[in-house]
Design an enzyme around this catalytic site. Sequence first.
Site, PDB file in Angstrom:
ATOM      1  N   GLU A  43      -5.836  -1.500  14.293  1.00  0.00           N
ATOM      2  CA  GLU A  43      -4.719  -2.434  14.344  1.00  0.00           C
ATOM      3  C   GLU A  43      -4.465  -2.924  15.770  1.00  0.00           C
ATOM      4  OE1 GLU A  43      -3.006  -3.958  12.261  1.00  0.00           O
ATOM      5  OE2 GLU A  43      -0.977  -4.358  12.994  1.00  0.00           O
ATOM      6  N   ARG A  62      -2.623  -1.965  -1.443  1.00  0.00           N
ATOM      7  CA  ARG A  62      -3.376  -3.216  -1.389  1.00  0.00           C
ATOM      8  C   ARG A  62      -4.884  -2.938  -1.514  1.00  0.00           C
ATOM      9  NH1 ARG A  62      -3.366  -7.555   3.622  1.00  0.00           N
ATOM     10  NH2 ARG A  62      -4.752  -9.074   2.660  1.00  0.00           N
TER      11      ARG A  62
END
Length: 264
Positions: free
Chosen positions: A124, A263
Amino acid sequence: RQLALVAEETREAALVNKADMDTFVSKISRILALKNATNTTKTLGQAATDCIGKLADILAGKETEENAGLEWPWQDWSAEMGQATAGELIIVAARPGRGKSSCARQVAWHWANKYGNVLLFSREMPIEQLAPLFAQIKSGVSWRNVRRKQALDSDNKKFEQGLKDVAALKSLHVFDQDRTLSQIAARVEAIKSFTPVKAIIVDYLQLMSSRSRAENRQVEVSEMSRGLKLLARELQAPVIALSQLSRSIEQRTNRRPMMSDLRE
């Protein structure tokens, strides 16, 4: 025979110069899999006998390293979920912008200071951006205010000391280049060969790649989560994987997430 086959394949790939580094890491993972396949197993009776001794220690208030888990930085987490124990894969999931990465950094900092070596795999954010954020945790001073010159001089000094504390902490290991499960497994194997690993944190699941020929992205993410679970069992340490939630949860009246809301 299998070891010889993997070694020959690796040699050929190196000589013909057609393979990238991920290919070699994948072959190392095959060797690690062979190692795990030859590990001796314990019978159910032996496990029950061992658990009797562990139960006696727990009831007597003797918290040994074997039966003790890792406490969370926050009391309400420990009360709700209990300690993070060896072999667990823990999913921390939320919609974007809800603080998953901030949560992971605080857990990593807390465990590294209290228990020992923690490995944080960050896709990230690069490591250059993570250093001041860890200093923010240590000092309690906002990096944004320091960067915008909105902090007091005393806060600037606290933040500088926080950076020095981050530089001095040798038990927190951050990696921002490993992007596949094979690379993570190889990195963990290399580190645990000379020092114990207490926990692993992956930020985050949807930014990783399995490099397998999965039929779709959903199958690929499922393979990675299973691989992380196997890694937790082999390492006998908790593994935390951050994950995004799908948009469907925002359309429900009851927004308490379920595993199916993860997800991909």
